[in-house]
Design an enzyme around this catalytic site. Structure first.
Site, short mmCIF file in Angstrom:
data_model
loop_
_atom_site.label_atom_id
_atom_site.label_comp_id
_atom_site.label_asym_id
_atom_site.label_seq_id
_atom_site.Cartn_x
_atom_site.Cartn_y
_atom_site.Cartn_z
N ALA A 404 -49.78 41.77 -26.44
CA ALA A 404 -49.85 40.67 -27.42
C ALA A 404 -51.02 41.18 -28.58
CB ALA A 404 -49.94 39.18 -27.06
N GLU A 406 -53.00 40.28 -32.41
CA GLU A 406 -53.33 39.09 -33.23
C GLU A 406 -52.18 38.57 -34.10
OE1 GLU A 406 -56.52 37.71 -36.61
OE2 GLU A 406 -56.53 39.85 -35.93
N PHE A 407 -51.44 39.57 -34.36
CA PHE A 407 -50.26 38.94 -35.60
C PHE A 407 -48.94 38.98 -34.94
CE2 PHE A 407 -53.58 40.95 -38.11
CZ PHE A 407 -54.04 39.91 -38.99
N GLY A 408 -48.70 39.59 -33.72
CA GLY A 408 -47.39 39.48 -32.96
C GLY A 408 -47.50 40.43 -31.58
N GLU A 409 -46.56 40.93 -31.23
CA GLU A 409 -46.38 41.61 -30.06
C GLU A 409 -46.45 43.07 -30.24
OE1 GLU A 409 -42.73 39.22 -27.55
OE2 GLU A 409 -42.23 40.77 -28.90
N LYS A 428 -46.54 47.64 -33.21
CA LYS A 428 -47.16 46.44 -33.54
C LYS A 428 -46.21 45.71 -34.42
CE LYS A 428 -52.20 47.51 -33.05
NZ LYS A 428 -53.37 47.17 -33.48
N ASP A 521 -66.61 46.87 -34.54
CA ASP A 521 -65.76 46.15 -33.36
C ASP A 521 -65.48 47.44 -32.32
OD1 ASP A 521 -65.13 44.43 -31.65
OD2 ASP A 521 -63.06 44.14 -32.52
#
Length: 758
Positions: A404, A406-409, A428, A521
């Site tokens: 999963a 941040e915005f979807g699967e 994504k 990051d």
């Protein structure tokens, strides 16, 4: 009697085995002068009397130089546990000696290299262009590096152990094979440059494509300068293998160097080629005396005009593409270099060439294009379509969900582009019911990723924006995220393999740094690893807000940053630079060597900030080479200007890979504790009431009885436990050793920083 005496002498000689004795079967006498018969050495025999040597048993052999008293020997078995480490077009191999040396000490190794995947489907010999360090034949140590391989090519390396009798054995070769696929790499240097037509102000050149292009040649870069004037040079870019260089001085010598560029970057420059322009030709005019006067007048007039226009335009054209102004400058000063205000001038020689002038290093050599922030575009759709290829949804087959985002699967699947083979990809997807801002942020990562092309950066295949769901399609990395992969394979890799992973990450970060991109990051969870153990930097999303990231618990500019991986100046002053990425890289090094251990264990984010600010640094992981830990400490220098650059890190790791013995020196066990930690500090009993309670808390309760029986009945006693003590107690599993030592280390760190009431 005389006959009786002779018989007695013969009998004594026979009993004593003198030169007159006849050796019985199973014995031999190498020469008549030998004092006695000798028993046949191991793996040899005689079936006849009076033998002068013994025959070798089947499958055993003897060299001509071997003495007859030496045992017969056989070829060694195959080497064991061969591993590989791929670094662009270089491969490092390491193995364990054969279990059976054949009874000889003269074991050496031979490396056979085969290139596979030709149109015939067969493997063929690699050829003489491959170099072996230190050598291919007669190798005494158990490692070798092959360089100058082809990019994106399948190779099979056969490592064979041989000894003095290997060439006598008719049996099949005993070897261990390793299959690897090389990565993308820059092209090799251009070796041949030819001059063509030469005039007083121009020279025509042509050259051959590099011997090893390692991909599609995108363009060539021609660097030239007047002899002994190397600080002032000119760069021309061309997509052809020939060019005419104009604007040169008559009767002057120029130095030329050429290099090629592929998607992996520029190769090295060719050697220097020296060519000379023709002398000034004399005009066939009857009044030649007027030529100098006319020339000077015209030149002065043009210069005055250019100066006036230059002052008028200098303020505006430095920041805009005033092509007509720069063209005028080029006409006025064809041999001078404009470096005031604007820095350089562009003069188009033809649609496929780009020319830049440089002077005394004022302008950075354009080896890599600069990263463009997609958020500067008014229309985000323009950015994504400029940097990412649109893919038809019908070309994609989604097979299963693998995570999963941040915005979807996040899914795995297959991509079949027209005219190409189907291959695996990661997909994504943008969840249903998204807002326009979410769509913009989601595609923003593709706009960033699409600007990168490097073997250690995750590769963007394209995007789907014209149908739903909106998708980002990237290459598929079989082993997933690096932190999870390391935890699953705790203790399973050699130090060289770990260093190879770190080298790949550093190479990718060097590329990003050269492009002017700051990741912000960098962590093992954001590194992906494929089946060949190639690590690739991914997740270019910190330019967006990280509201849901559990590692991000410190808010800045409305977003959150991952404290445990972030440099102190980035936390305190929001100073995100390549130097802060270097700090994060040091944490990634620690994660890799500790096989996915959580940095700073269970300390709170605020405790981490406080400890780092006071000078605390993570201790070296267990069994960590001293050279690697020193590099970590260098990355964690408080002064960001004192930290190494990524190109220096890549160079350091390359040296370690080339010299594996430098990784054998481990950090002294007594210095595992941080410099802030007073050695032999008593732990007290405030954190855990008993040794058993402590072991149960870290799920190592099975060792409670062993600890108690061996005198470790208090936490003060446990504080002094070393790795050698654990082994002596029978804690042999690497994972269990690491867990116990890490727990002790964590408690000591907390004690020093006043974080727990021990």
């Amino acid at each position: 009697t005389d006959d009786q005496s002779r018989m007695n002498i013969c009998w004594k000689n026979l009993v004593s085995g003198s030169s007159l004795a006849v050796c019985r079967p199973g014995f031999f006498k190498a020469s008549p002068q030998s004092p006695s018969c000798s028993k046949c050495p191991p793996h040899s025999y005689t079936h006849e009397e009076a033998s002068t040597s013994c025959l070798c048993e089947e499958h055993y052999f003897r060299r001509e130089s071997d003495p007859p008293t030496m045992a017969c020997t056989r070829p060694p078995s195959a080497p064991r546990n061969a591993i590989s480490n791929v670094n662009e077009t270089s491969v490092f191999l390491e193995w364990i000696p054969p279990a059976d040396t054949g009874g000889r000490k003269d074991v050496s190794y031979y490396i056979a290299c085969k290139k596979c995947g030709s149109p015939s489907g067969l493997c063929e010999a690699c050829g003489s262009h491959v170099r072996y360090l230190p050598q291919q034949i007669g190798l005494k140590n158990t490692s070798v590096m092959m360089v100058d391989l082809l990019a994106h090519t399948n190779y099979t390396f056969e490592i064979e152990a041989v000894n003095g009798v290997s060439d006598q054995s008719p049996a099949a070769r005993q070897y261990v094979a390793v299959n690897v696929t090389t990565n993308q790499a820059a092209p090799s240097p251009i070796s041949i440059v030819k001059k063509g037509k030469i005039a007083k102000n121009s020279i025509s050149l042509s050259w051959q494509e590099p011997d090893r292009p390692n991909g599609i040649i995108l363009e060539y870069e021609i660097k030239y300068f007047e002899k002994d004037q190397e600080t002032s040079y000119t760069i021309i870019k061309s997509k052809k293998t020939k060019i005419t260089v104009n604007g040169l001085k008559p009767a002057s010598t120029y130095i030329f160097q050429i290099r090629a560029r592929t998607a992996a970057g520029y190769g090295g420059f060719s050697r220097r080629f020296e060519f000379e322009t023709s002398p000034v030709s004399v005009a066939a005019s009857s009044d030649q005396s007027q030529i100098p006067i006319i020339a000077v007048s015209v030149t002065v007039g043009v210069i005055l005009l250019a100066v006036v226009i230059g002052f008028l335009l200098s303020g505006s054209c430095c920041n805009h593409d005033c092509g007509w102004a720069s063209s005028l400058r080029a006409v006025a000063y064809p041999s001078l270099i404009w470096s005031v205000r604007c820095g350089y001038s562009k003069a188009k020689q033809d649609p496929e060439e780009e020319k830049m002038h440089f002077h005394n290093g004022h302008i950075k050599l354009p080896g890599l294009r600069t990263y463009i922030d997609p958020h500067t575009y008014e229309d985000p759709n323009q950015a994504v379509h400029e940097f990412a290829k649109e893919i038809e949804a019908s070309c994609i087959t989604i097979e299963r969900v693998i995570g999963a985002g941040e915005f979807g699967e996040v899914c795995s699947g297959r991509l079949k582009l027209p005219g190409k083979r189907e291959f695996p990809v990661a997909i994504k997807t943008l969840k249903v019911g998204y807002t326009e801002k979410q769509r913009r942020d989601f595609l923003g990562e593709a706009s960033i990723m699409g600007q990168f092309d490097h073997p250690n950066i995750i590769h963007l295949e394209g995007v789907v924006t014209k149908s739903k769901p909106v998708m980002i399609v990237t290459e598929y990395m079989e082993n997933g995220s690096l932190d999870t992969f390391l935890k699953k394979n705790d203790g399973q890799f050699t130090v060289i393999q770990l260093v190879g992973m770190l080298r790949g990450i550093a190479s990718g970060m060097k590329y990003l740094s050269d492009m002017g991109y700051v990741h912000r990051d960098l962590a093992a969870r954001n590194i992906l690893i494929n089946s060949n153990l190639v690590c690739k930097v991914s997740d270019f999303g910190l330019s967006r807000v990280l509201e849901d990231d559990p590692e991000a618990a410190y808010t800045t500019r409305g977003g959150k940053i991952p404290i445990r991986w972030t440099a102190p100046e980035a936390i305190a002053f929001r100073k995100f630079t390549s130097a802060s990425d270097v700090w994060s890289y040091g944490i990634v090094m620690w994660e890799v060597v500790s096989y996915g251990e959580r940095p700073y264990w269970e300390m709170t984010n605020q405790d981490v900030i406080k400890a780092v600010e006071e000078g605390y640094r993570l201790p070296n992981p267990m069994d960590c080479p001293a050279a690697l830990y020193q590099l970590m400490l260098d990355c964690w220098q408080k002064d960001r200007n004192s930290r190494p650059k990524f190109d220096e890190i890549v160079s350091m790791l390359d040296k370690l890979i080339r010299n594996p013995s430098s990784l054998k020196t481990l950090v002294n066990a007594s210095s595992r504790v941080s410099n802030l930690l007073v050695e032999h500090s008593p732990l007290g009993s405030g954190a855990y009431r008993s040794v058993g309670e402590w072991l149960e808390a870290i799920k190592m309760g099975r060792y409670t009885e062993i600890f108690m029986e061996n005198g470790y009945s208090s936490m003060d006693a446990v504080a002094q436990v070393t790795l050698e003590d654990l082994r002596r107690l029978g804690v042999t599993l690497v994972g269990h050793q690491k867990k116990i030592m890490s727990s002790l280390q964590e408690m000591k760190v907390q004690l020093v920083n006043g974080m727990v009431p021990l």
